[in-house]
Write a protein that holds these residues in place. Structure first.
Motif, PDB file in Angstrom:
ATOM      1  N   LEU A   9      51.540   0.416  84.014  1.00  0.00           N
ATOM      2  CA  LEU A   9      52.981   0.228  83.887  1.00  0.00           C
ATOM      3  C   LEU A   9      53.279  -0.581  82.631  1.00  0.00           C
ATOM      4  O   LEU A   9      52.578  -1.548  82.322  1.00  0.00           O
ATOM      5  N   THR A  10      54.334  -0.187  81.931  1.00  0.00           N
ATOM      6  CA  THR A  10      54.743  -0.877  80.707  1.00  0.00           C
ATOM      7  C   THR A  10      56.199  -1.294  80.832  1.00  0.00           C
ATOM      8  O   THR A  10      57.047  -0.484  81.210  1.00  0.00           O
ATOM      9  N   SER A  11      56.473  -2.561  80.533  1.00  0.00           N
ATOM     10  CA  SER A  11      57.852  -3.036  80.542  1.00  0.00           C
ATOM     11  C   SER A  11      58.060  -3.998  79.387  1.00  0.00           C
ATOM     12  O   SER A  11      57.132  -4.707  78.971  1.00  0.00           O
ATOM     13  N   ASP A  12      59.276  -4.012  78.856  1.00  0.00           N
ATOM     14  CA  ASP A  12      59.638  -4.876  77.734  1.00  0.00           C
ATOM     15  C   ASP A  12      60.796  -5.773  78.126  1.00  0.00           C
ATOM     16  O   ASP A  12      61.740  -5.317  78.792  1.00  0.00           O
ATOM     17  N   ALA A  13      60.728  -7.026  77.692  1.00  0.00           N
ATOM     18  CA  ALA A  13      61.823  -7.971  77.932  1.00  0.00           C
ATOM     19  C   ALA A  13      61.814  -9.030  76.846  1.00  0.00           C
ATOM     20  O   ALA A  13      60.863  -9.817  76.740  1.00  0.00           O
ATOM     21  N   ASP A  14      62.848  -9.011  76.004  1.00  0.00           N
ATOM     22  CA  ASP A  14      63.044 -10.049  74.990  1.00  0.00           C
ATOM     23  C   ASP A  14      61.827 -10.249  74.101  1.00  0.00           C
ATOM     24  O   ASP A  14      61.405 -11.373  73.819  1.00  0.00           O
ATOM     25  N   GLY A  15      61.248  -9.150  73.641  1.00  0.00           N
ATOM     26  CA  GLY A  15      60.131  -9.240  72.711  1.00  0.00           C
ATOM     27  C   GLY A  15      58.767  -9.332  73.362  1.00  0.00           C
ATOM     28  O   GLY A  15      57.749  -9.308  72.669  1.00  0.00           O
ATOM     29  N   VAL A  16      58.709  -9.442  74.686  1.00  0.00           N
ATOM     30  CA  VAL A  16      57.440  -9.527  75.410  1.00  0.00           C
ATOM     31  C   VAL A  16      57.167  -8.189  76.091  1.00  0.00           C
ATOM     32  O   VAL A  16      58.004  -7.702  76.856  1.00  0.00           O
ATOM     33  N   ARG A  17      56.016  -7.607  75.805  1.00  0.00           N
ATOM     34  CA  ARG A  17      55.614  -6.377  76.487  1.00  0.00           C
ATOM     35  C   ARG A  17      54.589  -6.730  77.569  1.00  0.00           C
ATOM     36  O   ARG A  17      53.607  -7.419  77.307  1.00  0.00           O
ATOM     37  N   THR A  18      54.828  -6.251  78.778  1.00  0.00           N
ATOM     38  CA  THR A  18      53.914  -6.483  79.900  1.00  0.00           C
ATOM     39  C   THR A  18      53.227  -5.178  80.262  1.00  0.00           C
ATOM     40  O   THR A  18      53.888  -4.172  80.518  1.00  0.00           O
ATOM     41  N   LEU A  19      51.913  -5.211  80.271  1.00  0.00           N
ATOM     42  CA  LEU A  19      51.102  -4.084  80.724  1.00  0.00           C
ATOM     43  C   LEU A  19      50.519  -4.454  82.078  1.00  0.00           C
ATOM     44  O   LEU A  19      49.810  -5.460  82.205  1.00  0.00           O
ATOM     45  N   THR A  20      50.808  -3.648  83.084  1.00  0.00           N
ATOM     46  CA  THR A  20      50.357  -3.927  84.445  1.00  0.00           C
ATOM     47  C   THR A  20      49.388  -2.852  84.897  1.00  0.00           C
ATOM     48  O   THR A  20      49.751  -1.672  85.006  1.00  0.00           O
ATOM     49  N   ASP A  72      41.857   5.127  79.088  1.00  0.00           N
ATOM     50  CA  ASP A  72      42.602   5.868  78.066  1.00  0.00           C
ATOM     51  C   ASP A  72      44.027   5.341  77.932  1.00  0.00           C
ATOM     52  O   ASP A  72      44.559   5.221  76.816  1.00  0.00           O
ATOM     53  N   ALA A  73      44.652   5.021  79.080  1.00  0.00           N
ATOM     54  CA  ALA A  73      46.025   4.502  79.042  1.00  0.00           C
ATOM     55  C   ALA A  73      46.070   3.148  78.347  1.00  0.00           C
ATOM     56  O   ALA A  73      47.005   2.854  77.579  1.00  0.00           O
ATOM     57  N   LEU A  74      45.077   2.310  78.606  1.00  0.00           N
ATOM     58  CA  LEU A  74      45.020   1.005  77.941  1.00  0.00           C
ATOM     59  C   LEU A  74      44.855   1.159  76.435  1.00  0.00           C
ATOM     60  O   LEU A  74      45.504   0.468  75.649  1.00  0.00           O
ATOM     61  N   ARG A  75      43.985   2.076  76.041  1.00  0.00           N
ATOM     62  CA  ARG A  75      43.771   2.293  74.604  1.00  0.00           C
ATOM     63  C   ARG A  75      45.069   2.719  73.925  1.00  0.00           C
ATOM     64  O   ARG A  75      45.437   2.175  72.868  1.00  0.00           O
ATOM     65  N   THR A  76      45.785   3.629  74.538  1.00  0.00           N
ATOM     66  CA  THR A  76      47.048   4.097  73.969  1.00  0.00           C
ATOM     67  C   THR A  76      48.088   2.990  73.938  1.00  0.00           C
ATOM     68  O   THR A  76      48.792   2.794  72.934  1.00  0.00           O
ATOM     69  N   ALA A  77      48.197   2.234  75.029  1.00  0.00           N
ATOM     70  CA  ALA A  77      49.228   1.199  75.131  1.00  0.00           C
ATOM     71  C   ALA A  77      48.969   0.046  74.177  1.00  0.00           C
ATOM     72  O   ALA A  77      49.908  -0.495  73.567  1.00  0.00           O
ATOM     73  N   LEU A  78      47.719  -0.365  74.028  1.00  0.00           N
ATOM     74  CA  LEU A  78      47.404  -1.472  73.117  1.00  0.00           C
ATOM     75  C   LEU A  78      47.620  -1.057  71.668  1.00  0.00           C
ATOM     76  O   LEU A  78      48.110  -1.848  70.851  1.00  0.00           O
ATOM     77  N   SER A  79      47.264   0.172  71.337  1.00  0.00           N
ATOM     78  CA  SER A  79      47.511   0.666  69.990  1.00  0.00           C
ATOM     79  C   SER A  79      49.011   0.686  69.693  1.00  0.00           C
ATOM     80  O   SER A  79      49.449   0.279  68.606  1.00  0.00           O
ATOM     81  N   ALA A  80      49.804   1.118  70.663  1.00  0.00           N
ATOM     82  CA  ALA A  80      51.255   1.166  70.481  1.00  0.00           C
ATOM     83  C   ALA A  80      51.837  -0.231  70.325  1.00  0.00           C
ATOM     84  O   ALA A  80      52.717  -0.464  69.486  1.00  0.00           O
ATOM     85  N   ALA A  81      51.354  -1.180  71.121  1.00  0.00           N
ATOM     86  CA  ALA A  81      51.868  -2.548  71.035  1.00  0.00           C
ATOM     87  C   ALA A  81      51.566  -3.164  69.675  1.00  0.00           C
ATOM     88  O   ALA A  81      52.378  -3.904  69.112  1.00  0.00           O
ATOM     89  N   ARG A 101      32.200   3.938  74.096  1.00  0.00           N
ATOM     90  CA  ARG A 101      33.096   3.952  72.938  1.00  0.00           C
ATOM     91  C   ARG A 101      34.517   3.588  73.341  1.00  0.00           C
ATOM     92  O   ARG A 101      35.207   2.842  72.646  1.00  0.00           O
ATOM     93  N   THR A 102      34.966   4.139  74.464  1.00  0.00           N
ATOM     94  CA  THR A 102      36.319   3.839  74.915  1.00  0.00           C
ATOM     95  C   THR A 102      36.459   2.364  75.256  1.00  0.00           C
ATOM     96  O   THR A 102      37.447   1.713  74.889  1.00  0.00           O
ATOM     97  N   LEU A 103      35.484   1.801  75.965  1.00  0.00           N
ATOM     98  CA  LEU A 103      35.527   0.380  76.300  1.00  0.00           C
ATOM     99  C   LEU A 103      35.546  -0.462  75.031  1.00  0.00           C
ATOM    100  O   LEU A 103      36.280  -1.466  74.941  1.00  0.00           O
ATOM    101  N   THR A 104      34.735  -0.063  74.052  1.00  0.00           N
ATOM    102  CA  THR A 104      34.689  -0.797  72.789  1.00  0.00           C
ATOM    103  C   THR A 104      36.032  -0.747  72.087  1.00  0.00           C
ATOM    104  O   THR A 104      36.523  -1.772  71.583  1.00  0.00           O
ATOM    105  N   GLU A 105      36.647   0.429  72.050  1.00  0.00           N
ATOM    106  CA  GLU A 105      37.943   0.565  71.388  1.00  0.00           C
ATOM    107  C   GLU A 105      38.998  -0.294  72.063  1.00  0.00           C
ATOM    108  O   GLU A 105      39.794  -0.971  71.394  1.00  0.00           O
TER     109      GLU A 105
END
Length: 277
Positions: A8-19, A35-44, A82-86
């Motif tokens: 889950l991804t939520s944004d509030a006042d400049g803070v992004r929370t990944l749950t 895979d979702a973590l890799r995508t979300a961290l890259s986006a953040a 590789r995924t864990l490393t990324e």
């Protein structure tokens, strides 16, 4: 019936929370969640509206590690790693401050992901384990690099080779937890911490975080060169004069990280060549 997302991804006042959102498995991380973590961290990391990141888990647990319920995959371990490393590198190298909000268990890869954050906030009922040896596995997600730096070599060996479970109080005493906060107060505490981080000068925070991470393995001469580079980048923003003005005017500073160096007009000869081309 739709299946809820594993992250889950939520944004509030400049803070992004990944749950992490696999509460039925205490948020154990399977291939989909990696895979979702890799995508979300890259986006953040590439979203300049995000000034701080909180990593947490749903359903009263932070993360029980990698999901081994299905046994060993047919895929070669090097591909899986590789995924864990990324994911580990993306989290560690994010140019924004990161906070692990640990509610409940943080085990194996889950604990090391928490340690990869800049701050760890836990509750008194949180528990931690480097469980790998009990699963006939070795450390992953940077644990072999992080633990000796945080607790020293002997304590790192104790935690890893015995695979003990420790509570939040001991983790705090070992400098593996930044704060221990009552369960009914942790949300407010982390929200306040996020607000304080968002209020900071983004370029300066990014430079300071990088310096601390990089200089753990550098000589003094290399560290000083890095500090000089970072300070030059800070003075190239509008945040430094804003900080001085706020101090003089006795008001809170408003930081943006904007580039302050004026653009230099192109020489006339270059303009002529560009026009002729």
């Amino acid at each position: 019936m739709s299946v809820p997302p594993v992250l889950l991804t939520s944004d509030a006042d400049g803070v992004r929370t990944l749950t992490l959102n696999r509460p039925e498995r205490k948020n154990a991380i399977d291939a989909e969640l990696w895979d979702a973590l890799r995508t979300a961290l890259s986006a953040a990391g590439s979203d300049r509206t995000v000034r701080a990141l909180v990593l947490t888990g749903a359903g009263g647990a932070f993360c029980s590690g990698a999901d081994i319920r299905k046994g060993v995959s047919d895929e070669h371990p090097l591909y899986r790693m590789r995924t864990l490393t990324e994911v580990t590198l993306l989290l560690h190298e994010l140019p924004i401050p990161t906070v692990a909000k640990v509610n409940g268990v943080a085990v194996g890869a889950g604990w090391n992901l928490a340690l990869g954050c800049d701050f760890v906030v836990a509750t008194p009922d949180s528990t931690f384990s480097q469980i790998f040896a009990r699963r006939a596995l070795s450390l992953d997600c940077g644990g072999s690099w992080l633990l000796p730096k945080l607790v020293g070599l002997q304590q790192a060996k104790r935690l890893v080779l015995l695979a003990e479970t420790i509570d939040a109080e001991e983790a705090h005493a070992l400098n593996l937890v930044t704060w221990v906060v009552d369960s009914d107060k942790i949300d407010v505490f982390v929200d306040d911490l996020g607000s304080r981080l968002v209020a900071g000068a983004p370029v300066a925070l990014a430079q300071n975080k990088a310096l601390l991470n990089e200089n753990a393995d550098r000589t003094l001469r290399e560290a000083l060169a890095g500090e000089a580079r970072a300070q030059a980048m800070n003075f190239a923003t509008t945040d430094v004069p804003e900080a001085y003005a706020a101090f003089t005017e006795r008001r809170p500073a408003h930081y943006t990280g904007h580039w302050a160096v004026p653009r230099t007009p192109a020489p006339k000869a270059m303009e002529d060549r560009t026009r002729d081309a």
